[in-house]
Design an enzyme around this catalytic site. Sequence first.
Site, PDB file in Angstrom:
ATOM      1  CG  ASP A 193      -1.972   1.084   1.172  1.00 61.96           C
ATOM      2  OD1 ASP A 193      -2.675   1.171   0.146  1.00 61.96           O
ATOM      3  OD2 ASP A 193      -2.078   1.860   2.138  1.00 61.96           O
ATOM      4  CG  MET A 274      -9.916   7.998   3.550  1.00 55.93           C
ATOM      5  SD  MET A 274     -11.290   7.969   2.370  1.00 55.93           S
ATOM      6  CE  MET A 274     -11.081   9.558   1.573  1.00 55.93           C
ATOM      7  NE  ARG A 275      -0.722   5.607   2.281  1.00 55.15           N
ATOM      8  CZ  ARG A 275      -0.781   4.884   3.388  1.00 55.15           C
ATOM      9  NH1 ARG A 275      -1.205   3.644   3.341  1.00 55.15           N
ATOM     10  NH2 ARG A 275      -0.410   5.396   4.535  1.00 55.15           N
ATOM     11  CB  ALA A 276      -6.968   4.278  -3.022  1.00 51.17           C
ATOM     12  CB  VAL A 279      -2.313   7.508  -4.499  1.00 51.23           C
ATOM     13  CG1 VAL A 279      -1.496   7.080  -5.717  1.00 51.23           C
ATOM     14  CG2 VAL A 279      -1.484   7.337  -3.231  1.00 51.23           C
TER      15      VAL A 279
END
Length: 698
Positions: A193, A274-276, A279
């Site tokens: 991730d 929420m990283r997606a 990014v």
Amino acid sequence: MSTPFPFTAVVGQDDLRLALLLNAVSPAVGGVLVRGEKGTAKSTAVRALSTLLPEVDVVPGCRFSCDPGAPDPACPDGPHEPGAGAERPARMVELPVGASEDRLVGALDIERALAEGVKAFEPGLLADAHRGILYVDEVNLLHDHLVDLLLDAAAMGASYVEREGVSVRHAARFLLVGTMNPEEGELRPQLLDRFGLTVEVAASREPEQRVEVVRRRLAYDDDPAGFAARWAEEEAAVRARIVAARELLPSVRLGDGALRQIAATCAAFEVDGMRADIVMARTATALAAWAGRTDVLAEDVRQAALLALPHRRRRNPFDAPGLDEDKLDETLQEFGGSEDDDPDPDSDPDGGPGGGGGQPAPDDGGPQDDDTAAQPEAGDSGEPQPSGSGAGEQSPVRASEPFRTKVLSVPGLGEGAAGRRSRARTEHGRTIGSRRPRGALTKLHLAATVQAAAPHQRARGRSGPGLVVRRDDLRQATREGREGNLVLFVVDASGSMAARQRMSAVKGAVLSLLLDAYQRRDKVGLVTFRGKDAQIALPPTSSVDAAAARLESLPTGGRTPLAAGLLKAHEVLRIERLRDPARRALVVVVTDGRATDKGAARWGSPQAFSSGGASGRGGGRATGGTEPVALAGRAARLFAAEGTASVVVDCESGPVRLGLAGQLAGELGGTAVTLDELRADSIAGLVREVQGTTRRAA
């Protein structure tokens, strides 16, 4: 210094080149993970990127590459006064898979710290990579303790080195790029991730393109400098475009419409966290800047999704990475602001490399999805057809849903590769003692060191409050942690296992154990037996998804050459011990215990089960004679004689049970568990540890 292969001379691999260029434009994207088969220019493209990156300003003489405009106040070489800096090329630092912890984070001289109170620190690779690229080839083979250090540095933007209360901190912000071959094992989800983008690469199947690859490679090998000179103009153009895109990046507008499309896409594909979303937003902005635009369009969002989401939607290591592009287009169209924003699957948003999607399209005739995947015909697995068997071969059946299994471990204390299964002496874990260091001191045992130095203080002329410490006083801490094992599955695929649809449950159990092996960082192997022989379906490997694929296509039918299966497994372990003697093995035999064929084993006169008597003879009559049963018992005793840990998963069912699997476990020197007892949530018994020869001797 050798001349790198020019980035613009790489043939094809549009997605790979685009992902690398986007990170060059906006390092905040978060790096790239490149997955693909060997020989696909993964490392070549990554190494070539470093020559395209703009130069960086650094404080002269600073070993930690501080920015002269905003120096790190906690820099070990500081404090630095703001002022003019010196330009140097951006670095690309390679992290070897077998690197030590000190090589990665740096080494602290404990002897000087104790005796003189001086923080003598030698920077590691994280310091060298600050404001540059950290490249890890075969990142999936990186040891767990190094992965943990990378995760900490990537999350905090700093590296901390601590040795018994003495600590050093320095900034460590870098572009993380990794390459891997999925056949050698998957990456831990936490590190996976951390990569902003992922790209699947494969060799071209077009003859003309392959010819051009060979032509350019041969020309480069003959004259690297001359070949690079022929591409200098193209390299300069790309370098100038990166600089222009970086300058344009702050002016790019990410509108509410594009943000809604990003949020809807991440929700539609059910990615975690929420990283997606973040990014994707950064990637779409970088795509617009790379294309020379100040507005993010739907086509940018689409391309960002294809690069940022495939590795984030996997729920277990057996899921193939990738996105359903039809579903992606429907989501973007549903949440698009206008017809002008509708995604065009054939568009090329950057006018250069890219636009091909997050992974290569499947070959014609290949499986399209899980429901329509073609099952191999009977006999396609390469195993010999059963002859003279009482039951015909049956088509492969799908595995039932996997479940969480009980912990199976090897008894004793090992010294194998770091993992999470069995107890072992490791560099990390709880301290259990001390010893004199062999070579460089890595983990100080403070109490033992003080105890060794204390009796000599008067002779050494101690006069102040400090402790006079010599090198001979230093003691290395010995620690106990966990190791990864070789889990060798020996699976009965005979006709008796297919009765009453048992094979689906059996495959589900093996799949569950494979998932457990993945989580515990084990190597796995797969031996199957049916008909008249046994086969090595998968030699020992770190790729549990390869084992799952072989298991899924496993046909059943024929007689049960149990002895042949055990002998084949014994041979696999013998060869693996020569390759990796420190890695201990755990043999998992999945069978109902019935032996109805001698298979390839030829032992001479058979002997009955040593635990047998009437039970063994009864089992022999029920399964077609005592000879196959006796041969299986003799083969099993080979494992017991060598102290190999083992467990038998008893697949026998029905109202009448012969108990042959339990007898086999006794011959192996191990234990037997039923399919129900294998479940972690089962109330049939406590968590079982594999019983080996060492346990029985105790």
